[in-house]
Design an enzyme around this catalytic site. Structure first.
Site, PDB file in Angstrom:
ATOM      1  N   ASP A 263       3.181  -4.585   8.019  1.00 53.85           N
ATOM      2  CA  ASP A 263       1.946  -3.815   7.936  1.00 53.85           C
ATOM      3  C   ASP A 263       0.805  -4.836   8.001  1.00 53.85           C
ATOM      4  OD1 ASP A 263      -0.347  -2.593   7.058  1.00 53.85           O
ATOM      5  OD2 ASP A 263       0.518  -1.783   5.217  1.00 53.85           O
TER       6      ASP A 263
ATOM      7  N   HIS B 263       0.874  -1.178   0.000  1.00 48.40           N
ATOM      8  CA  HIS B 263       0.000   0.000   0.000  1.00 48.40           C
ATOM      9  C   HIS B 263       0.914   1.232   0.000  1.00 48.40           C
ATOM     10  CE1 HIS B 263      -2.723   2.978   1.862  1.00 48.40           C
ATOM     11  NE2 HIS B 263      -3.714   2.232   1.448  1.00 48.40           N
TER      12      HIS B 263
ATOM     13  N   LYS C 148     -10.190  -0.921  10.356  1.00 50.29           N
ATOM     14  CA  LYS C 148     -10.307  -2.139   9.540  1.00 50.29           C
ATOM     15  C   LYS C 148     -10.558  -3.367  10.405  1.00 50.29           C
ATOM     16  CE  LYS C 148      -7.035  -0.373   6.132  1.00 50.29           C
ATOM     17  NZ  LYS C 148      -7.795   0.023   4.947  1.00 50.29           N
TER      18      LYS C 148
ATOM     19  N   CYS D  11      -4.815   2.319  -3.653  1.00 51.21           N
ATOM     20  CA  CYS D  11      -3.590   2.886  -3.048  1.00 51.21           C
ATOM     21  C   CYS D  11      -2.413   1.942  -3.234  1.00 51.21           C
ATOM     22  CB  CYS D  11      -3.780   3.221  -1.577  1.00 51.21           C
ATOM     23  SG  CYS D  11      -5.011   4.481  -1.313  1.00 51.21           S
TER      24      CYS D  11
ATOM     25  N   GLN E 231      -4.411  -5.718   6.764  1.00 55.24           N
ATOM     26  CA  GLN E 231      -5.380  -6.658   6.167  1.00 55.24           C
ATOM     27  C   GLN E 231      -5.293  -8.035   6.801  1.00 55.24           C
ATOM     28  OE1 GLN E 231      -7.699  -5.666   4.206  1.00 55.24           O
ATOM     29  NE2 GLN E 231      -6.914  -3.672   3.595  1.00 55.24           N
TER      30      GLN E 231
END
Ligand code: 7TS
Length: 418
Positions: free
Chosen positions: A211, A133, A237, A375, A214
């Site tokens: 990261d 991202h 999220k 993104c 997700q």
């Protein structure tokens, strides 16, 4: 094969009961029941989160860490309890290793700005992957431009899997100081082999940051088992509110990193000549934090744990795989990303229509997907698409909603002509 459109009702997974916890899922859009397939962008909120936030504001709200009065103490306790919940959620050894941030973006910027400026110089290398991202690209470009370091990118194959040989080669000369990659690709769903990649980085003396935006809402995350050095995710999220997220870092690293922003809360003592700072995590948390949001995030993580992360993963995988199967059978649809390990994200294009047209037309049928570059411009470039339509699934989605998506795509095909 006739599609099975009944919800996946496992003994411990009552999706209809889960859906009743999310008030927004009962609404209609353009006169049709909402089908929300955009959880990758932001997840909807259960009553438990809404209630926890309302309760703070109605019963205990005050600024934290500052007052001796009853409310300030009570609110500080709730705020710090939420930090402990985050630590438990990712199996961090200590709650003091959790830094509140505005989200993953701020967490990545924080590490690049503080650890990066203190530890990276000309000739050093930062490694990211093609799948990142923008928020795991741009902060490292800032660092590269400031320090004269190199920013290198691990390529991905046609399935969307990282090329581990190319990665090993990037680590080979020992110049790599830090590897920062996504746990799950937000644009095409690839799950990266984090444990293996972290082991490879450590063998060559590099640190490893993940990261987890997700991944955290979808699968069990254990930072000790993964053996990484930094992990971050966003509250919104993970079924929590916006404006809050968390960075975990190993204590030994956080202790040596300089502060991020200056202000109240983060100082030990201030004179006009000099200031001294609190220990981590507080030295990274200048100003009044997102108090209500932190409590809301704690409630969201409790909710996820109550449903059960293994159950969520099994359910979402089932729904997402069903979506892949049904979408692949739609004439003109091309699915982008075929990694063997994949999350609950399906990106696709259609011969007949631009992704923005797809998104707009199916919106009229009540189906919400994201259309665009997600993104992640470099991923679009790698797969030679300007944009994709993306269905991303959460713990509340059902196979019958996939059927609604496919029906709506039939309409797209009709409008644009087969
Ligand atoms: N990293 C990943 C992997 C993401 O998916 C996102 C947001 C971010 C970082 C940034 O998170 P933030 O909360 O700090 O903004 N991803 C998306 C998306 O896929 N669609 O909208 C936002």
């Amino acid at each position: 094969m006739s599609p099975d459109s009944t919800p996946t009702l496992r003994p411990n997974y009552d999706v209809l009961a889960i859906r009743r916890d999310f008030p927004i899922l009962a609404r209609e859009v353009f006169g049709k029941p909402l089908v929300y397939l955009d959880t990758g962008a932001s997840a909807q909120k259960p009553r438990q989160v809404i209630r926890a936030m309302t309760e703070v504001m109605e019963e205990t709200y005050s600024n934290v860490h500052r007052g001796v009065h009853f409310l300030s103490q009570a609110c500080t306790d709730q705020f710090e309890a939420a930090r402990e919940t985050v630590a438990r959620f990712i199996n961090a050894p200590e709650a003091d290793e959790i830094v509140w941030t505005r989200g993953a973006t701020e967490a990545l910027n924080l590490v690049a700005a503080t650890w990066g400026r203190a530890n990276v110089g000309p000739g050093d290398r930062i490694v990211i992957s093609t799948l990142e991202h923008h928020s795991n690209i741009v902060p490292w470009q800032f660092l590269r431009d400031e320090t004269g370091a190199e920013l290198a990118v691990i390529p991905v194959d046609d399935a969307g899997e990282v090329d581990l040989d190319a990665y090993a080669a990037l680590l080979g000369d020992g110049r790599t100081k830090l590897v920062s990659v996504t746990h799950v690709s937000n644009s095409i769903g690839t799950v990266l082999p984090i444990r293996e990649m972290a082991r490879m980085a450590h063998e060559k003396g590099a640190l490893f940051m993940v990261d987890g935006c997700q991944a955290a809402p979808h699968m069990a995350v254990d930072v000790q088992e993964l053996d990484v050095d930094f992990y971050c995710f966003s509250g919104h999220k993970t079924y929590g509110p916006t404006g809050i997220g968390a960075l975990w870092g190993r204590k030994a690293l956080l202790d040596t990193m300089p502060p991020y922003q200056g202000g109240g809360e983060m100082i030990a003592h201030v004179t006009f000549e000099k200031s001294t700072f609190k220990a981590a995590p507080h030295k990274f948390e200048a100003g009044t934090p997102a108090i209500v949001e932190a409590v809301g995030l704690g409630a969201a993580l409790d909710y996820i744990e109550a449903v059960g992360r293994d159950a969520i993963l099994a359910h979402e995988t089932d729904v997402a795989e069903y979506a892949r199967e049904r979408l692949a059978a739609v004439p003109g649809v091309r699915i982008v990303g075929h990694a063997r390990e994949r999350g609950a994200i399906v990106s696709f294009t259609m011969d007949q229509a631009h992704p923005h047209d797809i998104g707009t037309i199916i919106d009229r049928a009540g189906v919400a997907v994201r259309a665009g570059h997600h993104c992640a411009f470099p991923v679009m470039e790698r797969f030679d698409v300007g944009a994709t339509a993306r269905a991303s699934f959460g713990l509340y989605n059902m196979k019958s909603e996939v059927d609604r998506l496919v029906e709506a795509l039939d309409e797209v095909a009709e409008i644009f002509g087969r």
